[in-house]
Design a protein around this motif. Sequence first.
Motif, PDB file in Angstrom:
ATOM      1  N   GLN A 292      -1.919   7.835  -1.914  1.00 22.06           N
ATOM      2  CA  GLN A 292      -1.238   9.048  -2.365  1.00 22.06           C
ATOM      3  C   GLN A 292       0.251   8.892  -2.149  1.00 22.06           C
ATOM      4  O   GLN A 292       0.677   8.300  -1.164  1.00 22.06           O
TER       5      GLN A 292
ATOM      6  N   ASN B  90      -5.903  16.145  -9.921  1.00 19.96           N
ATOM      7  CA  ASN B  90      -6.323  14.816 -10.406  1.00 19.96           C
ATOM      8  C   ASN B  90      -6.284  14.728 -11.929  1.00 19.96           C
ATOM      9  O   ASN B  90      -7.287  14.415 -12.577  1.00 19.96           O
TER      10      ASN B  90
ATOM     11  N   ALA C 202       0.848  -1.207   0.000  1.00 17.51           N
ATOM     12  CA  ALA C 202       0.000   0.000   0.000  1.00 17.51           C
ATOM     13  C   ALA C 202       0.876   1.247   0.000  1.00 17.51           C
ATOM     14  O   ALA C 202       0.948   1.988   0.969  1.00 17.51           O
TER      15      ALA C 202
ATOM     16  N   ASP D 124      -3.678   3.820 -14.029  1.00 24.19           N
ATOM     17  CA  ASP D 124      -4.745   4.812 -13.763  1.00 24.19           C
ATOM     18  C   ASP D 124      -4.286   5.932 -12.815  1.00 24.19           C
ATOM     19  O   ASP D 124      -5.104   6.625 -12.229  1.00 24.19           O
ATOM     20  N   VAL D 125      -2.966   6.098 -12.667  1.00 22.52           N
ATOM     21  CA  VAL D 125      -2.465   7.088 -11.703  1.00 22.52           C
ATOM     22  C   VAL D 125      -2.833   8.518 -12.147  1.00 22.52           C
ATOM     23  O   VAL D 125      -2.867   8.815 -13.342  1.00 22.52           O
TER      24      VAL D 125
ATOM     25  N   PRO E 182       0.709   2.570 -11.262  1.00 24.56           N
ATOM     26  CA  PRO E 182      -0.401   1.927 -11.971  1.00 24.56           C
ATOM     27  C   PRO E 182      -0.845   2.785 -13.170  1.00 24.56           C
ATOM     28  O   PRO E 182      -0.617   3.991 -13.186  1.00 24.56           O
TER      29      PRO E 182
ATOM     30  N   SER F 185      -3.751   7.307  -6.582  1.00 22.48           N
ATOM     31  CA  SER F 185      -4.370   6.166  -7.260  1.00 22.48           C
ATOM     32  C   SER F 185      -5.129   5.314  -6.259  1.00 22.48           C
ATOM     33  O   SER F 185      -4.566   4.918  -5.235  1.00 22.48           O
ATOM     34  N   ARG F 186      -6.395   5.078  -6.541  1.00 26.96           N
ATOM     35  CA  ARG F 186      -7.236   4.185  -5.716  1.00 26.96           C
ATOM     36  C   ARG F 186      -7.079   4.440  -4.229  1.00 26.96           C
ATOM     37  O   ARG F 186      -6.770   3.523  -3.459  1.00 26.96           O
ATOM     38  N   GLY F 187      -7.251   5.669  -3.825  1.00 30.62           N
ATOM     39  CA  GLY F 187      -7.193   5.992  -2.400  1.00 30.62           C
ATOM     40  C   GLY F 187      -5.784   6.114  -1.837  1.00 30.62           C
ATOM     41  O   GLY F 187      -5.616   6.505  -0.685  1.00 30.62           O
TER      42      GLY F 187
END
Length: 204
Positions: free
Chosen positions: A89, A58, A4, A34-35, A32, A85-87
């Motif tokens: 940082q 973002n 994480a 989708d960053v 990732p 990304s996905r929660g």
Amino acid sequence: SGHAHLAPPQNVTLLSKDFDMILTWMPGEGSPPDVMYTVRCESQDRMGKWIKVPHCKNIPSTSCNLTCALPDFFVKFRARVKAISRGLQSRWVESEFKEYHLDVELGPPALAVSVKESLILVNVSLPVATCVESFHWMYDLDLWEAGSGKRKRYENIFRKNTMKLDTTALSGNYCLSARSSLQSVDFKHSEFSRPVCVLLNHRG
């Protein structure tokens, strides 16, 4: 959990190109697909106060044009960026300090040239952002006969003025080229633009 963790952006650099001040960076290792990234900036006269940059919150891209987000064109500033990304940082990564007025790189102007009777009319346009329109951007203009090395230079013409060159004594193929200039501490100049050539018919 051990994974994480989001790698921070790399090579965070403030660079100036063609009248703009732009923050660029590279994705951190193993980022990732989708960053997203968020950018803030800070000026040297108000250290510790990071200003939000709404158009660079973002965002998927790896650059942010900060020209019109700058708090002051005459004070050094820096920017920072973090990955999201996905929660998760990453930590913020900061650029070096730059000052728009001192560090801006000028691009060559675009020339519009027309011949009217015994005059060459020259207008230039500089692609500057609206927030820096008010600076006293100038240009220098060179005129020469094609094939000759001898140039006549007209200096420090205000960019909004039409330059009128008397061609009564000229005949043949003449070329023009211009460079942008801005007085900061000293005069800064861009490269010269691509030459534009016109054929002058001598009227006897």
